[in-house]
Motif scaffolding. Sequence first.
Motif, PDB file in Angstrom:
ATOM      1  N   ALA A 166      63.547 -45.205  14.672  1.00 39.56           N
ATOM      2  CA  ALA A 166      63.467 -46.463  13.985  1.00 39.56           C
ATOM      3  C   ALA A 166      62.179 -47.207  13.745  1.00 39.56           C
ATOM      4  O   ALA A 166      61.005 -46.708  14.009  1.00 39.56           O
ATOM      5  N   THR A 167      62.275 -48.310  13.021  1.00 35.90           N
ATOM      6  CA  THR A 167      60.908 -49.553  12.870  1.00 35.90           C
ATOM      7  C   THR A 167      61.068 -50.625  13.597  1.00 35.90           C
ATOM      8  O   THR A 167      62.249 -51.068  13.591  1.00 35.90           O
ATOM      9  N   VAL A 168      59.992 -51.093  14.126  1.00 35.95           N
ATOM     10  CA  VAL A 168      60.264 -52.505  14.850  1.00 35.95           C
ATOM     11  C   VAL A 168      60.486 -53.369  13.500  1.00 35.95           C
ATOM     12  O   VAL A 168      59.783 -53.935  12.789  1.00 35.95           O
ATOM     13  N   LEU A 169      61.650 -54.410  13.834  1.00 33.14           N
ATOM     14  CA  LEU A 169      61.867 -55.587  13.020  1.00 33.14           C
ATOM     15  C   LEU A 169      61.407 -56.840  13.789  1.00 33.14           C
ATOM     16  O   LEU A 169      60.844 -57.858  13.036  1.00 33.14           O
ATOM     17  N   GLU A 170      61.601 -57.068  14.972  1.00 41.64           N
ATOM     18  CA  GLU A 170      61.132 -58.239  15.720  1.00 41.64           C
ATOM     19  C   GLU A 170      61.138 -58.086  17.407  1.00 41.64           C
ATOM     20  O   GLU A 170      61.923 -57.237  17.750  1.00 41.64           O
ATOM     21  N   THR A 171      60.349 -58.922  17.882  1.00 41.21           N
ATOM     22  CA  THR A 171      60.204 -58.369  19.328  1.00 41.21           C
ATOM     23  C   THR A 171      60.289 -59.859  19.942  1.00 41.21           C
ATOM     24  O   THR A 171      60.253 -60.931  19.528  1.00 41.21           O
ATOM     25  N   GLY A 172      61.324 -59.598  21.289  1.00 43.58           N
ATOM     26  CA  GLY A 172      61.184 -60.572  22.332  1.00 43.58           C
ATOM     27  C   GLY A 172      59.983 -61.251  23.073  1.00 43.58           C
ATOM     28  O   GLY A 172      58.914 -60.497  22.954  1.00 43.58           O
ATOM     29  N   ASP A 173      59.925 -62.080  23.769  1.00 37.04           N
ATOM     30  CA  ASP A 173      58.775 -62.763  24.420  1.00 37.04           C
ATOM     31  C   ASP A 173      58.508 -61.610  25.304  1.00 37.04           C
ATOM     32  O   ASP A 173      58.998 -60.713  26.196  1.00 37.04           O
TER      33      ASP A 173
END
Length: 354
Positions: free
Chosen positions: A64-71
Amino acid sequence: MKAVLCKEPGVLELVERPSPGAPEAGWVRLAVSHVGICGTDYHIFEGKHPFLEYPRVMGHEISATVLETGDGVAMAVGTPVIVNPYLSCGSCVACRQGKPNCCTDIKVLGVHTDGAFCDEITVPAGNLYAAKGVSLEAAATTEFLAIGAHAVRRSMAPAGSRSLVIGAGPIGLGAAIFSRIAGHEVTLLDTSQERLQMAADRFNFSSGIVAGEGVSEAVKAKTDGDGFDVVFDATGYGPSMEKAFSFVAHGGALVLVSVVKDDIRFSDPEFHKREMTVIGSRNATRVDFEHVADSIAKGLVPVEQLITHRTTLADAPRDLARWAHEKSGLIKAVIKVSASTIHPLLSPAGSSRR
């Protein structure tokens, strides 16, 4: 988002579902790139998985590829990753010993909870490994290969050992490939001459034994009468696992890579006189995933020979149902969910060799 849903045994549908939304602290939202189809997925489709609740989105062999990260997650958007699908509790006796692969409350994506036959998923950041210099299609083979790599590492068999891998399916081939990488002299044993020939043609495993009458004599002939230093059983078949005890050399080891619901019986005198070691091997850990990814990037794993079938998310319901029954020539099927890319900041050295 689109997802392939197994509504009940034998029923696969392409459906629209809500996307997972913003990730919580410590988690990451991913765009699924590729996902491999595992034997477990075929069993789920056929209604043969004993502990599964329907409906279920399958899929646990994921790139996969990273779309969004959490804190609290320091990972750049767009980073290509390999997903470890084993969600562990982090606090049980196994996790405290650094063995989250056999967590007492483990949940596997696509089995105990929904997986990656879909556009997007969210997972803990600790379950992601950078896909350095590896195409995202190749990265989707990492999880199933890590099963075999973990079994080889668990065996602790030194270079120069004679190894026997029983079962020339995908997991067995993974064990054989990483047994060879470890410096072992590898022999495959399978009921199918076709699979043994495929292993010879595609992966140069020229030493093979067809299961059946005379197998014990063939094992003796391959080992000068000694038996194999290490035996890996990847069949998921109780009688094969029981027979495997007799193939182990004195002082050797038997690694049970597969698991069955049955009790396994063996002769205690034969076990004791060999002073053999019996090892269970379950899932894989970070070190195994990283070893596999590094080996792919170095060209040590012939991924282009492992991937025999390809499909898309839209066509997966039709193709998975067909491949569940048409197994001739099938090693690994991969679903392309979104475009495969190499991260521009990472070396592409492994992309052409997979």
